[in-house]
Design a protein around this motif. Structure first.
Motif, PDB file in Angstrom:
ATOM      1  N   GLY A 164      -1.556   0.732 -55.472  1.00 53.15           N
ATOM      2  CA  GLY A 164      -0.293   0.092 -55.124  1.00 53.15           C
ATOM      3  C   GLY A 164      -0.501  -1.353 -54.705  1.00 53.15           C
ATOM      4  O   GLY A 164       0.260  -2.243 -55.109  1.00 53.15           O
ATOM      5  N   ALA A 165      -1.520  -1.573 -53.884  1.00 51.44           N
ATOM      6  CA  ALA A 165      -1.790  -2.944 -53.421  1.00 51.44           C
ATOM      7  C   ALA A 165      -2.008  -3.874 -54.613  1.00 51.44           C
ATOM      8  O   ALA A 165      -1.518  -5.010 -54.632  1.00 51.44           O
ATOM      9  CB  ALA A 165      -3.023  -2.951 -52.510  1.00 51.44           C
ATOM     10  N   GLU A 166      -2.735  -3.382 -55.606  1.00 53.07           N
ATOM     11  CA  GLU A 166      -2.983  -4.204 -56.809  1.00 53.07           C
ATOM     12  C   GLU A 166      -1.680  -4.520 -57.538  1.00 53.07           C
ATOM     13  O   GLU A 166      -1.488  -5.641 -58.022  1.00 53.07           O
ATOM     14  CB  GLU A 166      -3.881  -3.433 -57.779  1.00 53.07           C
ATOM     15  CG  GLU A 166      -5.350  -3.645 -57.625  1.00 53.07           C
ATOM     16  CD  GLU A 166      -6.062  -3.098 -58.851  1.00 53.07           C
ATOM     17  OE1 GLU A 166      -6.555  -3.897 -59.646  1.00 53.07           O
ATOM     18  OE2 GLU A 166      -6.097  -1.857 -59.009  1.00 53.07           O
ATOM     19  N   PHE A 218      11.021  -5.830 -56.016  1.00 52.95           N
ATOM     20  CA  PHE A 218      11.086  -4.633 -55.170  1.00 52.95           C
ATOM     21  C   PHE A 218       9.725  -3.940 -55.205  1.00 52.95           C
ATOM     22  O   PHE A 218       9.158  -3.740 -56.289  1.00 52.95           O
ATOM     23  CB  PHE A 218      12.129  -3.631 -55.693  1.00 52.95           C
ATOM     24  CG  PHE A 218      13.558  -3.954 -55.329  1.00 52.95           C
ATOM     25  CD1 PHE A 218      13.886  -5.070 -54.572  1.00 52.95           C
ATOM     26  CD2 PHE A 218      14.585  -3.106 -55.752  1.00 52.95           C
ATOM     27  CE1 PHE A 218      15.216  -5.350 -54.250  1.00 52.95           C
ATOM     28  CE2 PHE A 218      15.904  -3.385 -55.431  1.00 52.95           C
ATOM     29  CZ  PHE A 218      16.219  -4.508 -54.680  1.00 52.95           C
ATOM     30  N   ASP A 219       9.255  -3.572 -54.026  1.00 53.99           N
ATOM     31  CA  ASP A 219       8.079  -2.712 -53.945  1.00 53.99           C
ATOM     32  C   ASP A 219       8.587  -1.272 -53.862  1.00 53.99           C
ATOM     33  O   ASP A 219       9.062  -0.819 -52.818  1.00 53.99           O
ATOM     34  CB  ASP A 219       7.253  -3.085 -52.709  1.00 53.99           C
ATOM     35  CG  ASP A 219       6.030  -2.195 -52.548  1.00 53.99           C
ATOM     36  OD1 ASP A 219       5.977  -1.134 -53.192  1.00 53.99           O
ATOM     37  OD2 ASP A 219       5.139  -2.548 -51.756  1.00 53.99           O
ATOM     38  N   GLU A 220       8.504  -0.557 -54.984  1.00 60.45           N
ATOM     39  CA  GLU A 220       9.058   0.810 -55.091  1.00 60.45           C
ATOM     40  C   GLU A 220       7.959   1.874 -54.964  1.00 60.45           C
ATOM     41  O   GLU A 220       8.089   2.966 -55.512  1.00 60.45           O
ATOM     42  CB  GLU A 220       9.763   0.967 -56.454  1.00 60.45           C
ATOM     43  CG  GLU A 220      10.888  -0.006 -56.704  1.00 60.45           C
ATOM     44  CD  GLU A 220      12.270   0.601 -56.491  1.00 60.45           C
ATOM     45  OE1 GLU A 220      12.372   1.596 -55.746  1.00 60.45           O
ATOM     46  OE2 GLU A 220      13.223   0.073 -57.089  1.00 60.45           O
ATOM     47  N   GLY A 245       4.003   3.257 -58.080  1.00 58.72           N
ATOM     48  CA  GLY A 245       2.724   3.956 -57.966  1.00 58.72           C
ATOM     49  C   GLY A 245       2.984   5.333 -57.393  1.00 58.72           C
ATOM     50  O   GLY A 245       3.958   5.992 -57.752  1.00 58.72           O
ATOM     51  N   LYS A 246       2.146   5.757 -56.474  1.00 61.54           N
ATOM     52  CA  LYS A 246       2.314   7.018 -55.747  1.00 61.54           C
ATOM     53  C   LYS A 246       2.863   8.147 -56.626  1.00 61.54           C
ATOM     54  O   LYS A 246       2.177   8.614 -57.516  1.00 61.54           O
ATOM     55  CB  LYS A 246       3.173   6.789 -54.495  1.00 61.54           C
ATOM     56  CG  LYS A 246       2.469   5.863 -53.488  1.00 61.54           C
ATOM     57  CD  LYS A 246       2.821   6.203 -52.064  1.00 61.54           C
ATOM     58  CE  LYS A 246       2.219   5.188 -51.115  1.00 61.54           C
ATOM     59  NZ  LYS A 246       1.718   5.701 -49.884  1.00 61.54           N
ATOM     60  N   ALA A 247       4.107   8.591 -56.386  1.00 62.89           N
ATOM     61  CA  ALA A 247       4.620   9.804 -57.033  1.00 62.89           C
ATOM     62  C   ALA A 247       4.707   9.691 -58.555  1.00 62.89           C
ATOM     63  O   ALA A 247       4.847  10.709 -59.247  1.00 62.89           O
ATOM     64  CB  ALA A 247       5.996  10.158 -56.465  1.00 62.89           C
TER      65      ALA A 247
HETATM   66  C1  LIG Z   1       5.549   0.176 -50.030  1.00 62.31           C
HETATM   67  C2  LIG Z   1       4.084   0.206 -50.293  1.00 62.31           C
HETATM   68  N1  LIG Z   1       3.521  -0.784 -51.001  1.00 62.31           N
HETATM   69  C3  LIG Z   1       2.201  -0.813 -51.265  1.00 62.31           C
HETATM   70  C4  LIG Z   1       1.386   0.192 -50.812  1.00 62.31           C
HETATM   71  C5  LIG Z   1      -0.085   0.124 -51.108  1.00 62.31           C
HETATM   72  O1  LIG Z   1      -0.405   1.111 -52.017  1.00 62.31           O
HETATM   73  P1  LIG Z   1      -1.955   1.598 -52.151  1.00 62.31           P
HETATM   74  O2  LIG Z   1      -2.288   2.210 -50.828  1.00 62.31           O
HETATM   75  O3  LIG Z   1      -1.911   2.566 -53.292  1.00 62.31           O
HETATM   76  O4  LIG Z   1      -2.765   0.389 -52.447  1.00 62.31           O
HETATM   77  C6  LIG Z   1       1.922   1.259 -50.097  1.00 62.31           C
HETATM   78  C7  LIG Z   1       1.065   2.341 -49.589  1.00 62.31           C
HETATM   79  O5  LIG Z   1       1.435   3.115 -48.741  1.00 62.31           O
HETATM   80  C8  LIG Z   1       3.301   1.273 -49.821  1.00 62.31           C
HETATM   81  O6  LIG Z   1       3.879   2.248 -49.128  1.00 62.31           O
END
Ligand SMILES: Cc1ncc(COP(=O)(O)O)c(C=O)c1O
Length: 445
Positions: A165-167, A267-269, A295-297
């Motif tokens: 997600g950070a990437e 938007f960070d989704e 990412g995630k789900a």
């Molecule tokens: C809104 C949001 N953005 C970015 C991230 C970062 O994702 P990652 O931990 O997969 O790098 C997270 C992780 O919890 C998040 O909740």
């Protein structure tokens, strides 16, 4: 599905099977997801859990590579109770290193919305890996899945894949800066661990000098920050849901302020994608940004993320440098395909909302029945949390809930999954009730 069935296959790798019809009820009805009964109670050894915590502390700084899975993050600073490692996860259950079976309400920080070890997703991943996870060329599934995401996510016309997600969020920021030729980012939310997004030891001040932080849903603060950024505003970057849904005014202000400077709305989704709706908050709230990170789900716990958006803006990704060796590995792309199978066949997000409401109701009833004070249930159904008046009471509640074999999240969201079935919800209410009753008794002593 029993893993022996999967790993027992001895034939040559075959093209992916036609996925079995995903059936939310069938998975949920299994209770433990897949005939998972855990280890008989009598065989559990909680000392083993403590040993694993000790081993991890010796070899892994902080005890875990994921910040929220450090013992201090799981249960509170200075606490010594609770398992930290697992050996098996199935449906919504986890078996700890010591052999205790828990119901998990945290669902791996929201990265799993179907269930652990889901058959459709796991089979897709195994098949993809068996056919060659990476090669000197890109796998066709990169294009297929990019096309599918463009169909599903409102703002998506083009896609780039990344691993975390950070990437993905960092890529969105890089693209916005490359597209606009400007530097300043106004941001609200958590965006991962990269330099520009944090203020912690080891980060040079210059790395975040062009990032202005604003609180969630505060129009005046957003306007002030954008005024400060002036004509150097490259993007407004918002986590669209933080504890509650955003106001229409906040989003409208973000759009207006971006448009005024030719900046990009992002938007960070990460948490909201494939959870509130498949297309995230932007689908749920009918409000399109220019770029978004998912990412995630999206991959039910497999490591892949994506930055998506309007083609005119995304094209800037090809002008700057965004690249990762394993960004398009086939196994994680196949995990997305497995998740999309679920979303094609059943209303996953409707179930997540309904199950989340039932979880919140269960914990609310437990609070009311016990007469516990200083505690409330908050958030929205697909991502909800328990708010405590003191960290000590929160830690003690978590410890008492663990004694009833339920893992709740400390200081952050609990997440419903398809695998949380009716019996699980009853067990969650029972565990919460028992924990709150005990907490009240201890407070009165
Ligand atoms: C809104 C949001 N953005 C970015 C991230 C970062 O994702 P990652 O931990 O997969 O790098 C997270 C992780 O919890 C998040 O909740």
């Amino acid at each position: 599905m029993r893993f022996s069935r999967l790993f027992g296959k001895s034939e040559e790798p075959q093209p992916p099977d036609e996925p079995e019809q995903p059936d939310a009820e069938a998975v949920a009805d299994d209770g433990a997801g897949d005939g998972y009964e855990g280890i008989p109670e009598g065989d559990a050894d909680e000392n083993l859990d403590q040993q694993w915590r000790g081993r991890a502390a010796d070899v892994i700084p902080g005890g875990a590579s994921t910040g929220s899975k450090r013992p201090a993050a799981l249960y509170g600073e200075g606490t010594a109770f609770g398992p930290t490692h697992y050996t098996r996860a199935s449906g919504c259950h986890i078996t700890t290193a010591g052999g205790v079976t828990l119901i998990d309400c945290t669902m791996a920080l929201g990265s799993v919305a179907i269930g652990y070890g889901d058959e459709t997703v796991t089979r897709a991943v195994l098949n993809a890996a068996a056919l060659g996870n990476v090669a000197g060329l890109s796998h066709t599934s990169e294009v297929d899945i990019a096309d599918r995401l463009c169909d599903i996510i409102p703002c998506a016309e083009q896609v780039r894949f990344l691993k975390s997600g950070a990437e993905a969020v960092s890529a969105a920021v890089r693209i916005a800066r490359a597209y606009t030729g400007k530097s300043k980012i106004v941001g609200s939310g958590y965006f991962g661990w990269h330099d520009w997004a944090n203020d912690s030891p080891g980060i040079p001040a210059g790395a975040r000098a062009d990032v202005l932080r604003v609180p969630f849903d505060d129009v005046a603060a957003l306007e002030r920050a954008c005024q400060q950024a002036g004509s150097d505003l490259a993007a407004i970057l918002l986590e669209p849901v933080v504890e509650k849904l955003p106001s229409a005014e906040w989003l409208a202000a973000a759009r207006r302020l971006c448009d005024a400077q030719g900046a990009v709305l992002v938007f960070d989704e990460m948490k909201t994608g494939f959870r509130l709706r498949p297309g995230g908050y932007q689908e749920y709230g009918s409000f399109e940004p220019d770029l978004a990170a998912f990412g995630k789900a999206m991959a039910n716990g497999f490591p892949i993320a994506a930055v998506v958006g309007r083609a005119a803006v995304m094209e800037a990704a090809a002008k700057t440098w965004i690249s990762s060796t394993l960004a398009s590995e086939a196994a994680a792309l196949a995990a997305i395909a497995g998740v999309l199978e679920w979303h094609d066949k059943t209303e996953v997000c409707d179930t997540l909302w309904k199950t989340g409401e039932e979880m919140m109701g269960a914990v609310n009833r437990a609070i009311a029945a016990s007469g516990a004070e200083g505690v409330s249930v908050d958030g929205i159904a697909p991502m909800w949390f328990i708010r405590f008046d003191t960290p000590e009471r929160e830690s003690r509640f978590l410890e008492l809930a663990l004694e009833q074999d339920v893992l709740f999240k400390r200081g952050a969201y609990n997440y419903p999954a398809i695998a949380h079935d009716e019996q699980t919800l009853i067990d969650i209410e029972h565990a919460a009730s028992s924990a709150f009753v005990q907490l009240v008794e201890e407070t009165q002593d």
